[in-house]
Design an enzyme around this catalytic site. Structure first.
Site, PDB file in Angstrom:
ATOM      1  CG  ASP A  67      -0.928 -21.727 -11.576  1.00  9.21           C
ATOM      2  OD1 ASP A  67      -0.442 -22.596 -12.319  1.00  9.21           O
ATOM      3  OD2 ASP A  67      -0.335 -21.252 -10.590  1.00  9.21           O
ATOM      4  CG  ASP A  79       2.936 -26.421  -8.742  1.00 10.40           C
ATOM      5  OD1 ASP A  79       2.258 -27.175  -8.023  1.00 10.40           O
ATOM      6  OD2 ASP A  79       3.843 -26.832  -9.486  1.00 10.40           O
TER       7      ASP A  79
END
Length: 262
Positions: free
Chosen positions: A19, A21
């Site tokens: 991922d 953020d």
């Protein structure tokens, strides 16, 4: 020589998928140079990729300069994987308007605008709905808020469940319409067709026949935008709390001889 051959096989057959953020960067900020350098070191042992909810331009801005991101990562999956790059080349791009149709799309947008018009918040800014290829990103405060305003809203949201209540209203209004909703980051949530969460990227990875796909994400609880791919049996899921935690977890798995250095 046997060790070298084994290492070469692992690089070809193991993928670390991250991922963005909260996992590789602070929310909507650029990657720390030390984290970026570690990822390139990791790339010498395994293949690496990113899967984010943001559009390609935002991911590229956070993880490099210009189009560096598609050179630094073997796989780049933007907008939950509805926009796919492999080894620097665009593979495919899907669009939400073609999938949902204009009538449902406008009903969804109009409902969100009406709902947000009635919200009273300490601050409201601009870009409340961001139209992306694979999803709509909905932000009650508006995506153009400053970092300080983002933090302020996030703290209020933890207390008053603003996004959670919004999503529940959408689930009621659009029940049976094939839509899914997930919380991501600090100020927004995503709306996308059923099946278009981050697991979408796994379908294209199936043909590459990896022995193991490690996924690292920070929103891995139910309702978070990493939950589905984290829990998918095709991945080995790792829940992290920061970019530094991500690096440490990778050290422990792939560089156990240096894990104590972090």
């Amino acid at each position: 020589m046997a060790v070298t051959a084994q290492a070469a096989r692992r690089k070809e057959r193991v993928l670390c998928l991250f991922d963005v953020d909260g996992t590789l960067t602070p929310a909507r900020q650029k990657i720390d140079p030390e984290v970026a350098a570690f990822l390139q070191k990791l790339r010498s042992r395994v293949q690496i990729g990113v899967v984010g909810g943001s559009d390609y331009c935002k991911i590229a801005e956070q993880l490099g300069d210009g189009d560096e991101v598609i050179e630094k990562f073997d796989y780049v999956f933007a907008e939950n994987g509805t926009v796919q790059y492999k080894h620097g080349r665009l593979l495919s791009k899907q669009t939400i308007q073609n999938h949902l149709g204009e009538e449902l799309l406008q009903d969804l947008i109009n409902f969100c605008l009406s709902y947000m018009a009635l919200l009273r918040l300490p601050k409201k800014r601009g870009t409340f709905i961001e139209f992306r290829n694979g999803m709509l990103n909905i932000s009650p405060i508006g995506r153009s808020c400053t970092l300080e305003e983002r933090i302020e809203f996030s703290e209020l949201d933890k207390k008053e469940k603003i996004r959670e209540k919004f999503v529940e209203a959408l689930k009621t209004e659009f029940a049976g319409k094939g839509l899914r909703f997930s919380r991501g980051g600090m100020i927004s949530f995503d709306v996308f067709p059923e099946g278009w969460d981050k697991r979408y990227c796994l379908d294209s990875l199936d043909q590459d026949s990896f022995d193991t796909i490690h996924f690292f994400g920070n929103e891995t609880s139910p309702g978070g935008n990493d939950f589905e791919i984290f829990a998918d049996p095709r991945t080995v899921g790792h829940s992290v709390v920061s970019p530094q935690d991500t690096v440490q977890r990778c050290r422990e798995i792939f560089f156990p001889e240096t894990a104590h250095e972090a």
